[in-house]
Design a protein around this motif. Structure first.
Motif, PDB file in Angstrom:
ATOM      1  N   THR A 317       0.848  -1.183   0.000  1.00 48.39           N
ATOM      2  CA  THR A 317       0.000   0.000   0.000  1.00 48.39           C
ATOM      3  C   THR A 317       0.886   1.236   0.000  1.00 48.39           C
ATOM      4  OG1 THR A 317      -1.738  -1.155   1.203  1.00 48.39           O
ATOM      5  CG2 THR A 317      -1.782   1.249   1.271  1.00 48.39           C
ATOM      6  N   TRP A 413     -10.258   5.140   1.200  1.00 40.88           N
ATOM      7  CA  TRP A 413      -9.703   4.500   0.003  1.00 40.88           C
ATOM      8  C   TRP A 413      -8.524   3.613   0.391  1.00 40.88           C
ATOM      9  CZ3 TRP A 413     -12.278   3.900  -4.160  1.00 40.88           C
ATOM     10  CH2 TRP A 413     -13.131   4.891  -4.670  1.00 40.88           C
ATOM     11  N   TRP A 418      -6.847   1.228  -2.091  1.00 37.32           N
ATOM     12  CA  TRP A 418      -6.652   2.201  -3.163  1.00 37.32           C
ATOM     13  C   TRP A 418      -5.837   3.380  -2.634  1.00 37.32           C
ATOM     14  CZ3 TRP A 418      -9.482   2.134  -8.057  1.00 37.32           C
ATOM     15  CH2 TRP A 418     -10.310   1.013  -8.203  1.00 37.32           C
ATOM     16  N   ARG A 421      -3.840   8.426  -7.374  1.00 35.81           N
ATOM     17  CA  ARG A 421      -2.947   8.285  -8.522  1.00 35.81           C
ATOM     18  C   ARG A 421      -1.991   9.476  -8.543  1.00 35.81           C
ATOM     19  NH1 ARG A 421      -4.217  12.096 -12.013  1.00 35.81           N
ATOM     20  NH2 ARG A 421      -6.363  12.803 -12.274  1.00 35.81           N
ATOM     21  N   HIS A 442     -13.264   8.339  -7.440  1.00 33.63           N
ATOM     22  CA  HIS A 442     -12.837   7.018  -7.894  1.00 33.63           C
ATOM     23  C   HIS A 442     -11.866   7.116  -9.065  1.00 33.63           C
ATOM     24  CE1 HIS A 442     -13.157   3.212 -10.142  1.00 33.63           C
ATOM     25  NE2 HIS A 442     -13.378   2.653  -8.967  1.00 33.63           N
ATOM     26  N   ALA A 445      -8.170   7.515  -8.139  1.00 30.51           N
ATOM     27  CA  ALA A 445      -7.560   6.510  -7.269  1.00 30.51           C
ATOM     28  C   ALA A 445      -7.095   5.323  -8.102  1.00 30.51           C
ATOM     29  CB  ALA A 445      -8.560   6.047  -6.203  1.00 30.51           C
ATOM     30  N   VAL A 447      -5.496   1.126  -7.692  1.00 26.61           N
ATOM     31  CA  VAL A 447      -5.417  -0.008  -6.781  1.00 26.61           C
ATOM     32  C   VAL A 447      -3.967  -0.232  -6.367  1.00 26.61           C
ATOM     33  CG1 VAL A 447      -5.735  -2.488  -6.560  1.00 26.61           C
ATOM     34  CG2 VAL A 447      -7.458  -1.120  -7.724  1.00 26.61           C
ATOM     35  N   ARG A 450      -4.786  -5.253  -4.471  1.00 23.98           N
ATOM     36  CA  ARG A 450      -5.924  -5.731  -5.257  1.00 23.98           C
ATOM     37  C   ARG A 450      -6.834  -6.659  -4.469  1.00 23.98           C
ATOM     38  NH1 ARG A 450      -7.651  -4.916  -9.795  1.00 23.98           N
ATOM     39  NH2 ARG A 450      -5.804  -3.733 -10.373  1.00 23.98           N
ATOM     40  N   SER A 453      -8.915  -4.598  -2.210  1.00 25.41           N
ATOM     41  CA  SER A 453      -9.845  -3.841  -3.046  1.00 25.41           C
ATOM     42  C   SER A 453     -11.008  -4.708  -3.492  1.00 25.41           C
ATOM     43  CB  SER A 453      -9.102  -3.288  -4.264  1.00 25.41           C
ATOM     44  OG  SER A 453     -10.006  -2.803  -5.221  1.00 25.41           O
TER      45      SER A 453
END
Length: 626
Positions: A317, A413, A418, A421, A442, A445, A447, A450, A453
């Motif tokens: 993460t 998130w 997530w 970006r 959304h 963002a 992932v 995964r 998520s």
């Protein structure tokens, strides 16, 4: 279209069935031959290589090793390995865990310049499998049947609330003719949570293996059942619900078999064919391609999730914004006083070409998003208008989607796997304790984890703002019991917290300033009941008028006409009532007064005091919610 959908589209676009079949089988072998890269990265490389080489090269060289192992590597890796990347070399682009794209070059793109350095880079590393977590089962019951490495992999199933166990069936010597493995739902309620200490009686799901299964067959069954479960989860995520691979989802046997085979090969567990269809397809016993309903993007996504799960090594993460204030769309003061800032902006915008569009957008966003406190919704709605402009905000169909805009706090998130970006601009809104809270759309963002998520989206349910029943000492309001729903009755009882009590009156003969009893509590709120009409609208509209008078500081001095304080305008009262009824889940239709207010042609700033309107609506909503 996301990355997985794009991969599926590429493989489905091939027209000739024999070409499509050839590419599909080559694609699977490409995934298997490149375990150094994640399944998504290997798939992205394969799609770009296919576009570069074309069908003729694939067809003519399908039996060659290099056709599935072109050794993609970064520029730095090639230089460390004694090669030089020419300036005109065409890179392949793959997506990293942080959403950034990396450049890779094939062996055919580079020139050897130092032979003594060749071999410095390992182009074939596989993924390591982590040791079982503390407290997790080491699957010792399978020790005589499967290797220690495979047992380590299946020990991580607890992360999806699942365990692998022998089936508790009598062994009577007869040949078992049924399935040798199946998914058994154990606990489907909210108390089931992934934890290392899960066992067969506390798990969410149990993968049962029949005692007649032996050796490699057990590994294949474990892989195929896990694939079945995760494909169902992936399918459920796309459908917006949580599904299990025990019949709730229509999971393709061929997809299950392909995922099983690919994961088994990439992790070094061998080739496991989950069913006859998969064996015939993968071993090329037929020239036919996979059916059109096979989703190659879903296959790649499930392989990615399943590898992460079995290796016990989820994607890292990435850090969320730290102490430095990140880039946001917020203007000065918006996070601390959204009512004042947005109210002033809307007043100035009214004279603009898109003034009415701005007012309607903000009103609709706030009304249709009761999941946020009103001040938060106001702040987010205004920033989205400034970001998207009138072309999006003015969509005549916005009521169909404005309440479903996926915007969440950055911290939420992160818990869902997530992260922002690179270059994303955040939204900011006031927190419950006056702090700034950063939000993310959304689309902004990516992932980072995964598996987390996938699980969080499958379990996602809307969370409305809390609602409290009326206080114990509040009047029962039995006269209203037959007129409103039980929830609405509790809202009316919550008025007691503000020392207000609704009272049914026969008619308007008693319309007088004295009847309001605005000197000493409890303050009576008179209601005229009309047959077949929900009195909540009239109650909230009148309450809105009272709160506006309080906001203006004239609750004890303004003249009263028809039980209404002559303070705020009818437009403002109607707007407050509209916001409150919509956000409280009561029939949300715009009244004629609301439409008249929004469609007014007078552009004089301050004709509608929007800051006061939204603040009063928040007060009305909070009072009725308790």
């Amino acid at each position: 279209m996301n990355q997985f959908d794009a991969i599926n589209a590429h493989l489905q676009l091939i027209t000739l069935p024999e070409d499509r079949a050839l590419v599909q089988r080559w694609f699977l072998r490409f995934l298997v031959a490149n375990p150094r890269y994640s399944a998504l990265q290997a798939a992205e490389i394969a799609v770009q290589v296919l576009s570069r080489w074309g069908m003729d090269v694939i067809r003519d060289s399908i039996s060659e090793d290099w056709i599935t192992r072109p050794l993609p590597a970064t520029r730095r890796e090639w230089e460390s390995d004694g090669y030089r990347v020419p300036r005109d070399a065409r890179p392949l682009l793959v997506t990293g865990v942080d959403g950034r794209q990396r450049e890779l070059f094939l062996l055919f793109d580079v020139d050897l310049v130092r032979e003594d350095l060749v071999g410095a880079v390992d182009h074939e590393p596989g993924r390591e499998i982590a040791e079982p977590a503390e407290g997790a089962s080491d699957l010792g019951q399978f020790a005589l049947h499967i290797e220690e490495r495979e047992r380590r992999a299946f020990s991580h199933l607890w992360k999806v609330g699942t365990v692998l166990e022998w089936a508790d069936v009598p062994v009577d010597g007869d040949v078992h003719l049924g399935p040798l493995g199946w998914i058994e739902p154990v606990n489907r309620n909210s108390s089931c949570r992934p934890q290392p200490t899960l066992r067969a009686d506390t798990a969410c799901f149990c993968l049962r293996i029949h005692p007649d299964a032996e050796g490699p067959e057990i590994v294949g069954l474990g892989l195929s059942l896990t694939a079945q479960l995760l494909i169902a989860w992936t399918q459920g995520r796309r459908a917006g619900e949580q599904l299990c691979g025990n019949g709730e989802a229509q999971v393709s046997d061929l997809e299950v078999g392909i995922v099983t085979w690919v994961v088994g090969k990439r992790l070094g567990f061998g080739a496991h064919h989950a069913n006859v269809d998969t064996f015939r397809f993968i071993e090329n016993h037929s020239d036919f391609p996979a059916p059109r309903d096979v989703d190659w993007g879903r296959i790649v996504e499930t392989v990615s999730v399943m590898e992460d799960l079995l290796c016990g090594d989820l994607n890292p993460t990435l850090p969320v914004p730290g102490q430095e204030r990140p880039a946001t769309d917020a203007g000065p003061g918006l996070a601390h006083d959204p009512f004042g800032v947005v109210g002033s902006e809307l007043a100035l915008f009214k004279a603009d070409e898109h003034g009415e569009t701005a007012e309607r957008w903000v009103l609709d966003f706030v009304a249709e998003n009761p999941r946020f406190p009103l001040g938060t919704a106001l702040s987010l709605g205004w920033q989205l208008y400034r970001r998207w402009g009138a072309s999006v905000a003015g969509d005549v169909h916005r009521l169909d989607w404005v309440g479903t805009v996926d915007v969440r706090p950055v911290e939420e998130w992160a818990l869902r796997g997530w992260v922002p970006r690179p270059g994303a601009s955040l939204l900011v809104a006031p927190g419950t304790h006056g702090q700034e809270v950063y939000y993310l759309l959304h689309d902004d963002a990516v992932v980072a984890d995964r598996l987390t998520s996938l699980r969080s989206v499958a379990e996602d349910t809307p969370r409305p703002l809390p609602f409290r029943p009326g206080p114990p000492d509040a009047p029962a309001l039995e006269d209203f019991a037959e007129l409103v729903s039980p929830r609405e009755l509790e809202m009316l009882r919550n008025l007691w917290r503000g020392e207000v009590i609704p009272v049914i009156v026969a008619d308007r003969d008693t319309e007088s300033e004295a009847y309001l009893n605005r000197i000493t509590p409890p303050y009576r709120l008179p209601v005229v009941v009309e047959e077949g009409v929900n009195p909540m609208h009239a109650i909230i509209e009148r309450l809105s008028n009272w709160v506006l008078a309080w906001e203006l500081g004239v609750i004890h001095s303004a003249p009263v006409i028809g039980w209404r304080y002559w303070a705020a305008s009818e437009w403002e009262s109607a707007l407050v009532a509209h916001l409150a009824t919509c956000r409280l889940g009561i029939d949300c239709e715009r009244s004629a007064l609301v439409e008249e207010a929004l469609g007014r042609r007078d552009t004089v700033p301050g004709l509608i005091r929007w800051g006061m309107v939204y603040h009063a609506a928040a007060e009305v909503e909070d009072l009725l919610r308790g």
